[in-house]
Design a protein around this motif. Structure first.
Motif, PDB file in Angstrom:
ATOM      1  N   ALA A 167      65.927 -53.721  29.621  1.00 32.86           N
ATOM      2  CA  ALA A 167      66.455 -53.787  30.987  1.00 32.86           C
ATOM      3  C   ALA A 167      67.475 -54.916  31.109  1.00 32.86           C
ATOM      4  CB  ALA A 167      65.316 -53.965  31.986  1.00 32.86           C
ATOM      5  N   LEU A 169      69.595 -55.854  28.805  1.00 39.35           N
ATOM      6  CA  LEU A 169      70.873 -55.358  28.277  1.00 39.35           C
ATOM      7  C   LEU A 169      71.577 -54.524  29.342  1.00 39.35           C
ATOM      8  CD1 LEU A 169      69.802 -54.389  24.637  1.00 39.35           C
ATOM      9  CD2 LEU A 169      71.557 -56.062  25.259  1.00 39.35           C
ATOM     10  N   ASP A 170      70.800 -53.798  30.103  1.00 39.65           N
ATOM     11  CA  ASP A 170      71.345 -52.988  31.204  1.00 39.65           C
ATOM     12  C   ASP A 170      71.984 -53.896  32.255  1.00 39.65           C
ATOM     13  OD1 ASP A 170      71.413 -51.533  33.749  1.00 39.65           O
ATOM     14  OD2 ASP A 170      70.240 -49.978  32.777  1.00 39.65           O
ATOM     15  N   GLU A 172      72.864 -57.008  32.025  1.00 36.65           N
ATOM     16  CA  GLU A 172      73.968 -57.765  31.434  1.00 36.65           C
ATOM     17  C   GLU A 172      75.278 -56.981  31.487  1.00 36.65           C
ATOM     18  OE1 GLU A 172      72.718 -59.728  27.807  1.00 36.65           O
ATOM     19  OE2 GLU A 172      74.694 -59.421  26.934  1.00 36.65           O
ATOM     20  N   SER A 173      75.182 -55.676  31.294  1.00 34.34           N
ATOM     21  CA  SER A 173      76.417 -54.886  31.265  1.00 34.34           C
ATOM     22  C   SER A 173      76.958 -54.581  32.657  1.00 34.34           C
ATOM     23  CB  SER A 173      76.204 -53.585  30.477  1.00 34.34           C
ATOM     24  OG  SER A 173      75.042 -52.924  30.869  1.00 34.34           O
TER      25      SER A 173
ATOM     26  N   VAL B  14      74.712 -47.825  33.594  1.00 34.48           N
ATOM     27  CA  VAL B  14      74.631 -47.496  32.178  1.00 34.48           C
ATOM     28  C   VAL B  14      73.388 -46.645  31.901  1.00 34.48           C
ATOM     29  CG1 VAL B  14      76.010 -49.461  31.449  1.00 34.48           C
ATOM     30  CG2 VAL B  14      73.525 -49.718  31.682  1.00 34.48           C
ATOM     31  N   GLY B  74      80.250 -53.965  28.645  1.00 36.15           N
ATOM     32  CA  GLY B  74      80.183 -54.202  30.084  1.00 36.15           C
ATOM     33  C   GLY B  74      80.677 -52.978  30.821  1.00 36.15           C
ATOM     34  N   SER B 298      66.949 -47.634  30.778  1.00 36.64           N
ATOM     35  CA  SER B 298      67.308 -48.435  29.601  1.00 36.64           C
ATOM     36  C   SER B 298      66.312 -48.256  28.451  1.00 36.64           C
ATOM     37  CB  SER B 298      67.394 -49.917  29.984  1.00 36.64           C
ATOM     38  OG  SER B 298      66.148 -50.391  30.441  1.00 36.64           O
TER      39      SER B 298
END
Lengths: 419, 419
Positions: A167, A169-170, A172-173, B14, B74, B298
């Motif tokens: 989550a 990484l989600d 962060e993007s 994402v 990103g 995610s």
């Protein structure tokens, strides 16, 4: 003369791997030609003489059981009163065991169950029907004494660490233009074991989670907000792992203290929405929060191999101890080495286990109160190591089994207890 | 003369597999010796000339990227205004593409992105810098037109179905003495695709989930409560999958309509706690609820193999279309057979995709409004089929990669846009 039967019962909140213990019990007893009965819905079934004949289950079913979450025979939240308060209940239990020629009773649960096991082993002897009682450890809370860790904990720890990493990484993007603060609420009413496991998601300093809120550390609103703000300004976002048992400085659960609904009832949500609201009101950041609840403790698809192996090992040892004539003991996990991680199973007296609660050691929480230490990592990391995925069928779902759970014919008068 | 470069950008929320698409784009372009730049934080980076040189990433990193969740370069929530409203922004974009010799632009997103892609391809030609723009499909919402399904959806569908099955086994084992109603809230503000996927957890009639609450079906409190009660009385417990977009008969989101906090603000929780409270107040049942939020989209550890393969395939096809000189198209998934499930990738005109929303077909919701039909199952089931687990490292965590994301040197004046 009959050789006797073994009774197995599950107690308390179930885990992703308690059925691995059940499968080990049945598998080990079958190899020794000992029939296994199971109590339906734990001790409630034992009291009601609501027993299950596990010999009706195929070898394939028992194999699938090893990788099926939940409690296959039913578990319960039901604490037997003390011997003094309700001796009749213990006598009834002994009567049921006697009626079905049960010589060995394996009780798979947490602290309360260890205590109950101890009492049953005592009163059986008093009443002239000695039954060998073995406590079998299980709890996602990891709060059992003596054992180095509890089967069930490693898998919820792995689920939490992996979910936090994913989550994050989600978030962060997306953080440049969207969510900046993400809060995951994890189980742990009294101890921060699962929250601490969330810290494993960080492979190196600065990795998410950026803040862990432990029930052991009183919540300081200003300090928390300052940390969140500093983190967002430094890395663009902030991942928070919050223990459901988080308390304010007055000792109240944050989940209950903050908000009331339209009817004036305490909000029934968790601590995550309370924290999220705080972040929004005081810092103005867009937030998201997650509350995986039962998903975390039933996530057999992401079980830790260490955990699954230990769950099996305690079940196997429990049968071996019982058949070897041991009584009032629990197979516990003894860690003999951190690196390489090595462990073995040993019997521990139920008296040493019962009614003690293992706290998260103080030296597992970092000095600032928001993270885990190297000592915590050394302890926790081996417990989430390895994978033990279920078999998936053609429909994309795991091959989880529902047993037949065929009832054993009753021999005694009906016995009523409240649900 | 330079051969030109390809620019890739991620847009919107994402998914667990959008990076598989990114990996396919880079891998395919590398094989064709075409340099790939990526825009940092989606279209925002393209406007700001904040570009990433993907040639700095190792082959091993791109391999790990295929199985890493989040958006590696990103993404953003930023919708370009219409050409009429903000022509300057489109002109800036073309200037950036021109400055970096970008001949091909691949925009990986949902409905809005398809529209943006179309406009960029048009204005480039108007301004004398023709760039080939390819839309690449992605969204957990599964609401893109023309394509049979959207990369990202299959994995959230699998996560939801597996989680519902697992948590239901947990509840089932405890219901005799504890939790009787379990509510999982899933994403889907406007359409019930993910809620419908929860229905896949039921292999046969009567299996959980017992009730699905779709945004397409107005919430009827009395009918819902009667269903919950009947289910608990029949099977002992009730699992409910509730879409976050559930609305009452007045068309208000249930998550906002019900409760207010101590300050009079609409409760910031979701629909699950509102439903849980209702069940408690009106039926008196013990409940639990879960709100996996970002965890569901995610959860790369539980990705669907079908989904991961399709995410790769659209990335690969997008590069091939671009290099073949195609413009203003999107590679879409065409289902050629349900059983056996077969699919292929074909180009579709962005005009057909842009700004259309694919609704959940009426015949996917059962007549009573609380379940899915055989037609839904036929459509959904192949999408969650197969597993594609990440590699796990020795520490028990998946080998998720963070790229270097080395910046390309700027060539143009600074351009400010609001975050």
């Amino acid at each position: 003369m009959s050789q006797g039967k073994l009774l197995y019962a599950q107690s308390g909140g179930v885990t992703a791997v308690i059925n691995a213990t059940a499968a080990a019990v049945i598998d080990t007893a079958r190899r020794r030609k000992v029939p296994v009965l199971a109590a339906r819905n734990g001790i409630i079934g034992a009291l009601r003489e609501d027993l299950i004949d596990t010999s009706k289950e195929s070898a394939a079913a028992i194999k699938a059981l090893r990788r099926t979450p939940g409690g296959a025979f039913g578990s319960c939240r039901y604490k037997l009163k003390s011997l003094e308060q309700n001796r009749a209940q213990y006598e009834r239990l002994i009567a049921v065991l006697k009626a079905h020629d049960i010589r060995w009773f394996l009780y798979n649960g947490g602290n309360d169950s260890a205590d109950t096991s101890l009492k049953i082993s005592q009163i059986g002897r008093e009443l002239g029907y000695p039954v060998n009682v073995i406590g079998v450890p299980k709890t996602v809370d990891n709060d059992l004494a003596v054992t180095d860790c509890c089967p069930g904990f490693g898998s919820v720890a792995k689920y939490t660490a992996v979910s936090v990493a994913e989550a994050s990484l989600d978030v962060e993007s997306m953080c440049a233009s969207s969510t900046k603060v993400f809060i995951v609420e994890v189980m742990g009413r009294h101890a921060g074991w699962i929250a601490a496991a969330g810290g494993l998601a960080a492979r190196k300093a600065g990795d998410p989670p950026h803040l862990i809120l432990f029930p052991e550390v009183a919540f300081d609103e200003d300090a928390f907000l300052a940390r969140v703000k500093a983190t967002v300004e430094r890395v663009g976002y902030c991942t928070v792992v919050a223990s459901e048992g988080l308390k304010n400085t007055a000792g109240q659960f944050l989940a209950e203290a903050g908000t009331r609904d339209a009817f004036g009832h305490a909000q029934l949500g968790g601590v995550a929405p309370v924290l999220a609201q705080l972040v929004k009101q005081k810092l103005g950041y867009k937030y998201h929060w997650a509350l995986p609840d039962y998903l975390q403790r039933s996530a057999r698809h992401l079980a830790s191999k260490t955990d699954a192996e230990q769950a099996w090992a305690v079940g196997k040892a429990a049968v071996e101890y019982a058949l070897a004539g041991r009584n009032a003991v629990m197979p516990v996990i003894v860690r003999t080495s951190d690196a390489p991680y090595r462990w073995k199973i040993e019997p521990a007296s139920l008296e040493r286990v019962a009614n003690h609660e293992k706290k998260l050691p103080k030296n597992f929480i970092s000095r600032d109160g928001y993270g885990i230490t190297a000592a915590a990592r050394r302890y926790l990391e081996p417990l989430i190591r390895g994978e033990d995925p279920p078999t998936y069928l053609r429909d994309g779902l795991p091959d989880y089994v529902r047993l037949k759970n065929a009832a054993v014919r009753r021999k005694l008068p009906r016995y009523d207890i409240a649900d």
